[in-house]
Scaffold this active site. Structure first.
Site, PDB file in Angstrom:
ATOM      1  N   SER A  18     -13.759  69.901  -3.369  1.00 40.16           N
ATOM      2  CA  SER A  18     -13.535  68.464  -3.535  1.00 40.16           C
ATOM      3  C   SER A  18     -14.627  67.662  -2.849  1.00 40.16           C
ATOM      4  O   SER A  18     -15.186  68.084  -1.831  1.00 40.16           O
ATOM      5  CB  SER A  18     -12.180  68.079  -2.926  1.00 40.16           C
ATOM      6  OG  SER A  18     -12.035  66.679  -2.822  1.00 40.16           O
ATOM      7  N   TYR A  69      -6.087  67.381   3.496  1.00 36.34           N
ATOM      8  CA  TYR A  69      -6.501  67.876   2.175  1.00 36.34           C
ATOM      9  C   TYR A  69      -7.974  68.264   2.205  1.00 36.34           C
ATOM     10  O   TYR A  69      -8.356  69.351   1.768  1.00 36.34           O
ATOM     11  CB  TYR A  69      -6.262  66.803   1.120  1.00 36.34           C
ATOM     12  CG  TYR A  69      -6.873  67.137  -0.232  1.00 36.34           C
ATOM     13  CD1 TYR A  69      -6.324  68.134  -1.031  1.00 36.34           C
ATOM     14  CD2 TYR A  69      -8.003  66.464  -0.695  1.00 36.34           C
ATOM     15  CE1 TYR A  69      -6.884  68.458  -2.261  1.00 36.34           C
ATOM     16  CE2 TYR A  69      -8.563  66.767  -1.920  1.00 36.34           C
ATOM     17  CZ  TYR A  69      -8.010  67.767  -2.702  1.00 36.34           C
ATOM     18  OH  TYR A  69      -8.565  68.080  -3.917  1.00 36.34           O
TER      19      TYR A  69
END
Length: 333
Positions: A127, A152
């Site tokens: 990501s 995350y």
């Protein structure tokens, strides 16, 4: 070829599985179909896959060690496209254990499956959040990624380190993709294109953070899927150690940014939704949110050179397609 696609009921995973099946490959898709967002949308994506020849779905959680090992052993995959994960930056603040179960333990189970079953290429999702609050844009894969600002992001960075370790120790060809903001038909309800379109069409205010002074590297789903399918055919090779570059990894391991390479301001993004819906947005301005960043901008030259492909869909065209799908799917008039 025979593929494992994790997160097959997800936005990107279902689209990748669909294209692989259309190309004549055999695909086993796995997903836990959790309730992070509407499971009905996930099941509807799977319904599009069920008529395709060569697709098989297995409902399983990535954290189920024995079940994942059994799937690898029984199906004898050649390649793995690992897109399954617990998504969301803000959700990770209040639900940290979900990210450890899926993104750490689940990722480890996939790596073990690849290690023990002779997988010829693992492509996995990282990501853009690994870049944290870095102001050095466009982000390069060589940029510092040592200061994540959400759990995350921390799990995604951990995935990269774990993947490199397995690649180095067991000579597994591995490619990591740092995704930027992906949007389009069948997109996630927790993402801005969906949330904003829904609010605009219902006559509700949209929440505009940091007074709208944000930008994102929006990339249309078709461009993302084409890039994934091309890069999974570019299998990394192991490099030889040389004294001239002792700090360079010798593992068959690559990391790429995967995005548009051209950030879009929040203002332009909202204008595209207004144009596609024919409705003026009601805006509620809010301060910057914890875990958010001001801009995302991918340096994608290395990926585009490797796959000979550039994204083709503009934000205006992409949002128009998304709004058309939204109206058709939800029956909004």
């Amino acid at each position: 070829m025979k593929y494992l696609v994790t997160g097959a009921a997800g936005f990107i995973g279902s689209s990748v599985a669909h294209k692989l099946c259309e190309a004549g490959h055999e695909v086993v898709g796995i997903d836990n179909i959790n309730s992070y967002y509407d499971p009905g949308l996930k099941l509807a994506r799977l319904e599009l896959l069920s008529p395709l020849g060569g697709f098989k779905f297995i409902k399983v959680d990535l954290s189920e060690k024995e079940a994942i090992a059994r799937i690898f052993s029984e199906h004898k995959f050649e390649r793995v496209i690992h897109l399954g994960a617990q998504a969301g930056v803000r959700y990770s603040i209040d639900n940290p254990h979900a990210y450890i179960d899926s993104n750490i333990n689940g990722h480890l189970n996939i790596l073990e499956g690849c290690r023990n079953n002779g997988i010829e290429h693992l492509v996995y999702a990282s990501s853009s959040s690994v870049y944290g609050t870095s102001n050095s844009t466009p982000y390069k894969t060589s940029s510092a990624v040592d200061h994540p600002i959400s759990l995350y992001a921390a799990t995604k960075r951990s995935n990269e380190l774990m993947a490199h370790t397995y690649s180095h120790l067991f000579d597994i060809p591995v490619t990591g993709l740092r995704f930027f903001t992906v949007y389009g038909p069948w997109g996630r309800p927790d993402m801005a294109p969906f949330k904003f379109t829904k609010a605009v069409m219902e006559g509700k205010a949209i929440e505009v953070y940091n007074n709208g002074n944000l930008s994102r590297d929006f990339t249309y789903i078709d461009d993302i899927v084409e890039s994934i399918l091309r890069i999974q055919n570019v299998v990394p090779q192991k490099d030889k150690f040389t004294m001239s570059s002792p700090d360079v990894s010798t593992a068959p391991f690559k990391t790429y940014n995967i995005g548009n390479g051209s950030p879009v301001s929040l203002t332009r993004f909202i204008e595209a939704i207004e144009s596609a819906t024919g409705i003026k947005a009601i805006k509620k301005f809010l301060p910057m949110q914890a875990g958010d960043v001001f801009t995302t901008h991918a340096d994608t030259r290395e990926l585009f050179n490797a796959i000979d492909y550039q994204p083709k869909v503009s934000i205006e065209e992409g949002i128009s397609r998304f709004v058309g799908w939204y109206i058709d799917y939800y029956g909004k008039k």
